[in-house]
Enzyme design. Sequence first.
Site, PDB file in Angstrom:
ATOM      1  N   GLY A 248       1.230  -1.062   0.174  1.00 45.80           N
ATOM      2  CA  GLY A 248       0.052  -0.060  -0.099  1.00 45.80           C
ATOM      3  C   GLY A 248       0.631   1.098   0.333  1.00 45.80           C
ATOM      4  CG  PHE A 249       4.320   1.551   0.235  1.00 46.19           C
ATOM      5  CD1 PHE A 249       4.791   1.036   1.254  1.00 46.19           C
ATOM      6  CD2 PHE A 249       3.873   0.535  -1.270  1.00 46.19           C
ATOM      7  CE1 PHE A 249       5.742  -0.691   1.001  1.00 46.19           C
ATOM      8  CE2 PHE A 249       4.679  -1.317  -1.391  1.00 46.19           C
ATOM      9  CZ  PHE A 249       5.575  -1.221  -0.099  1.00 46.19           C
ATOM     10  N   GLY A 476       0.648  -5.636   4.832  1.00 42.92           N
ATOM     11  CA  GLY A 476       2.259  -6.965   5.031  1.00 42.92           C
ATOM     12  C   GLY A 476       3.202  -6.217   6.013  1.00 42.92           C
ATOM     13  CB  THR A 477       1.567  -3.560   8.530  1.00 43.23           C
ATOM     14  OG1 THR A 477       0.881  -3.996   8.782  1.00 43.23           O
ATOM     15  CG2 THR A 477       2.154  -2.511   7.232  1.00 43.23           C
ATOM     16  CD  GLU A 715       3.954   5.986   7.818  1.00 44.31           C
ATOM     17  OE1 GLU A 715       3.944   6.537   7.436  1.00 44.31           O
ATOM     18  OE2 GLU A 715       2.824   5.224   8.102  1.00 44.31           O
TER      19      GLU A 715
END
Lengths: 749, 180, 335
Positions: A248-249, A476-477, A715
């Site tokens: 995503g980012f 994906g975290t 982040e």
Amino acid sequence: MTYIGQPVKRVDGYDKVTGKAKYAAEFNVPGLTYGYVVSGTIAKGKITRIDSSRALAVPGVIQVFTHENRPHTAWFDINYKDLDAPPGSPFRPLHDAQIKYSGQPVALVVAETFEVARYAASLVVVEYNEEAHETSLEANLDEARDPKSGMADLLKPKPPKPRGHADKALAAAPVSVQTHHVHGPQHHNPMEMFGTTVVYDGEQKKGKPHFTIYDKTQGAPSSQLYVKQIFGFSSDQVRVISPYVGGGFGSGLRPQYQLFLAVMAAKELKRSVRVTLTRQQMFTFGHRPETVQDVALGASADGTITALKHRAVGATSQFEDYTEVVVNWSGMLYDVPDTTLEYQITPLDLYSPLDMRAPGGVTGDHAIETAMDALAYELKMDPVELRLKNYSEKDWTVGDKPYSSKELRECFRQGAERFGWENRNPEPRATKRGNVLVGWGMATGIWDANTLPARAEAVLTVNGKLRVSSATADIGTGTYTIMTQIAADTLGMPIDDVIFKLGDTDMPLAPFQGGSFTAATIGSAVKQVCTDLGKKLFKLAQKSKGSPFYDADYDEVRFADGHMRLKKDPSVTMPLIDMVALNGGRSVSETSTSIVNPLKTSNYSRHTHSAAFVEVEVDEDLGTVTVTRAVSAIAAGRILNPRTARSQIIGGMVWGISSALQEDSKMDHRYGRFMNHNLAEYHVPVNADIHDLDVIFVEEHDEIVNPLGVKGLGEIGLVAMPAAIANAVWHATGKRIYDLPITLDRVLY
Amino acid sequence: MSVKTLTPPAVQLAAKADTRGPARPMPKPGMVTFRINGESKTLSIAPWTTLLDALREYANLTGTKKGCDHGQCGACTVLVNGTRINSCLTLAVMHDDHEITTIEGLANEGGLHPLQTAFINHDAFQCGYCTPGQICSAVGLMNEGQAKTEADVRELMSGNICRCGAYPHIVDAVMEAIKK
Amino acid sequence: MNPFTYARPDSVDKALGELRTNPTAKFIGGGTNLIDLMKENIEHPTRLVDVNRLPLGGISELPDGRLRLGATVTNAETAYNELVKTRYPLLSQTILAGASPQLRNMATNGGNLFQRTRCYYFYDTSMPCNKRQPGSGCAAIGGYNRIHAILGTTSGNADATSPTACIATYPSDMAVALAALEAVVQVTGPNGERSINFADFHRLPGNEPQRDNTLEANEIVKSIDLPAKGFTENHTYLKLRDRSSYAFALVSVAVGLEMAGNTITDARIALGGVAHKPWRKPEAEQLLVGKAATPENFQLAADNLLAGAIGYGHNTFKIDLAKRAIVRALGEATN
């Protein structure tokens, strides 16, 4: 705690390594049709003619949707506002003949197969009346203005008012530096291209159609709300599901136009429709905006910073005031009495920018932290010393609040030690290895540690397993894994008996995944609901016939090994599965909302911190830069899972290398169009670019941020890296390169 | 806003809309038989279907990913007769009689392929989208037998982009499998 | 991608027959570039003729010491072939510097010669491009041209609106080594077989930027033959790009030298990423012959090679960068 803090392997790992994990464009249903988007080719103007006739003549083509024949949708702007919409008037796909940016979708071809749709899309003829456009930020800096206020300010506060007299202090400072930074736009480019599969489930209740929508999104509820508002659906007509998201980012924070197009087509055609964007089309919605920044620092000879100015101008679209927090960080990091922080935006003929990993943070940090490096050299001070000398104990930008926790000093200490910083020769160009110059640089990083309200459900199933769910995402975290750990620990169950589900609007409402707040936010909700379920189970047990817990209070029991036990006499026990029987053989469920206590949190500034130390090798003859090793020391509260946490920080560091050395969306301003719109020419690192990356998690206890003491990691791994790399390049070469990316030509010329 | 960018003369010469004449007749689907993951499979597909789309849209094998569709990311990597290739840049029809191995075909009754296990153990992925391509690529790399060192692995795994940045862990996982 | 039919002939004659009867048919080898271009609506063949199962494979030594690389042999097979590795290590190194392992496993030696430019404007069908659409202009001139040519373009053609202007580069790595090795391309067609010296195979844009090479219609590449001289001792391929791997060259240099002690007795220097074809300049190479391997002599050759280079803005740095790369590559090759 059995699982929290342990390097539990990813619970979704098996699905991901076997190909069983399904992403939005992978839900295949009988009778599926395929949509292919036709993209506009001019930056501004009007469509004067669209000819779909040749496309419609291709056998297998079902319909070509354009602004001329699209079905009616909602009228008002408000209906197009997703949960992350900046102030303004959101872009509406196929709304009218107006072209607002290059690459705008102008038609959707729907066909029986993907290949037919793709071919027919190439036959749609679009003619335009072009108007002059403006896409260059640097050419339009004089158009910069203050952004409009809106909901966005809650998570993205505007800069504080200036305090003191920065200009005067700067003029009086014996030592000062001024820097100017230009950052090009960047595109998120998650590996999975945006796609939506809309399954038309036919008419259900009261003849109303129902749709199951598999969307690539960082927040299924946001997609559902968007679709409901625009197409006039009720909640029971649309279910949005997004179990796996291929990166995503930030790109999935807002519903993208393929969602609108796929739902529109499915509703109109009463067919299931899949629309997937091409990689080129991945450059036709949000991006990290181009920014121009100026920093000025003044200091006394002992290294005390006496003046700080940080000004940033970011690009936005003509229709929304996208903003980032770019300059506030400088004030948080350095408590300077005379400080001016300014942020403005310039509207251009582009799509609205969109939060991209560490939005604003990595941008502003690169500016302030390279300026700090330059100041350190002017002062003949070690860069770490300078930062320690000006270490902020409180955050004046929000009214002199203390930090809820701030182990940044430990980051400096442990990071420097691991890296071997004490061996650094302060002089640039002093170290050679073979025929390359070696440089060491460092920088500080900072990011928010927010916890938002969220809901979750916990169910003790008839099989005695625990199923917990919340409509969040895992891009994906590691959300699946850490929530499973939290749930297992809270109710004392073996982790294999716990399953956590997410990404479905049938689940309790949760905010989108972003801003590094998911672990804290959903983690708090999971802990809350499992605690509440535990209370419910306790009551069930207590009121059962002949209960050993008859006299007990809830406080007197604990959950462990799949049992409830009396704390004072652990032999008094009841297996959780027995509670199901006590509930008449039915599962036991609970839904809860977690809200952090604002009275407790609002008195503090809540942030994560980092220190990055980087070594580069620079081939001065050829200009090539290699990050040979880097250490990131991270202070982010409690680390729930060091295995997935390390991956997140490593990923952030790779993004830092990418941002510092490679990424740049290049626009041809004559056409207002991004030209390197593919993965061959928009460079992100490959395996060969990445060398020795090391992560340290500094111990940090924080009782304020949330009951878990969790701050988030999405982040912070990125923030300090570009500045640290730029500082290392200077240390290697003696050349300050303040713009990004540092490509070989910038090193040479 | 003032006009600061002038439209260059070249714009007037801008590419005219498609000049390829009328729509062409549709290609006829034909039967293509390959062995996919050890099983013979016959699909009715036209020549213009790529191997990638054949797997994902016609054979319902969605483990193979589409990350760019232009050979620029490696997400679509599969093994054809044991050799790793980008399935997006080849036509299904070119592979009749070939043995295709996708991510779905790596595990067997004995359990996961050692590389799959190594990827889990080393947390060599995050979002998981590039992962099937990475793993198939690594199987191909081992078949090729050219990679001995970490530096070799980094270079010879560079055809697979991981936007999450799991590269160090991917190298660890592949090295572990190579050493075994 | 437009519809097309597919054929897989089993003989070269049948393959040539396919093209003879259908002028819009095209050969497909690895497909790594052609299918990409078809998806981008740049190439529109009506029929694809699969050459992969033609008897054009194999790598074999010829009686006179040459080495024959079959047209359908993949780049990877070529790079890892023992004969190539030992007799033409420059070629092996160069191939492995290009693309990715997967692409090298697909791309064929013949097909590699037909790679088309990576020019952003060629690839974007909404843009003017004389190569893609003759007469439409060259948007790269005056546009974003970081990856574009500095050699072999003409100042007379620097006008973006000129119907023949083109500053595209030819992107192959392999071809840069083949140019340095003076390979010979063996082709066959309606008029029989012929040999094309590598220097004559690719062409400059001239007045026909749409033409990349000198192959005639209905001809097919059978093999690429390498002369006996392989520069096994003193060679290097240096590739400069915006990331460490899986990226096209900004500038690349293939160097092959023969040395007697510290004296250069034969020199080949080919440049990639700078022109519409692999770039060689015999005059510059001759400057090195009989000279000592010194940085000063390398610099003289580099300056000569780049004399007359033209920058177009974003790519102007490549003129100096190419010189630096040549000096470095010569240094590496003589070490």
